[in-house]
Design an enzyme around this catalytic site. Structure first.
Site: not given
Length: 163
Positions: A76, A85, A88, A90
């Site tokens: 990343r 990307r 990712d 989260d």
């Protein structure tokens, strides 16, 4: 939440394998894979997005640190905000905790705005309570502002949980 638009199938599969190896973490749920339009910068490849659930003894900050290490391992690069990307990760929710800090906000600020976060979460945990609104997430779709899901690319593949 996990997303990628650079070799997304390969990177998400690798990410799932790395998540399963985390200390004090058990992967318990994996949503279907959703093909989505890019959010933020539209002139880039489509994304694949999923949401996973797990049980952990790690603190929210320890889990964040571990997920950031996975992003690093998978290449990343934080060069363009909302740009392409490789991966990712989260943290959308952490039990019923609410955290408002510079490096970590839970519930995730985009959860109720972006369908590619909320819809897969509803798929795997429709009755989980949103800690701020105190309602099941399945009742919160009226908050969505961004509808980026194009299609479901594949249904849940349970082998990610049991290998």
């Amino acid at each position: 939440a996990i997303g990628s638009n650079i070799e997304p199938k390969q990177n998400i599969k690798h990410c799932l394998e790395l998540l399963k190896k985390l200390p004090e973490f058990t992967l318990t749920q994996v949503s279907s894979w959703y093909k989505t339009r890019p959010w933020g910068i539209e002139d880039q490849a489509f994304f694949l997005n999923i949401v996973v659930g797990g049980k952990t003894a790690l603190s929210p900050h320890e889990l964040l640190q571990e997920t950031q290490e996975i992003e690093h391992i998978l290449g990343r690069k934080h060069t363009i905000k909302n740009g392409p990307r490789s991966i990712d990760l989260d943290l959308l929710l952490y039990g019923e905790q609410m955290i408002q800090e510079a490096d970590l906000v839970i519930p995730h600020m985009g959860l109720l705005k972006r369908d590619f976060m909320l819809v897969p979460l509803i798929e795997i945990a429709p009755s989980v309570i949103h800690p701020t609104l105190q309602k099941p997430v399945k009742e919160l779709t009226h908050f969505l502002q961004y509808n980026e899901i194009i299609s479901i690319e594949s249904k849940v593949d349970a082998r990610y949980l049991f290998r």
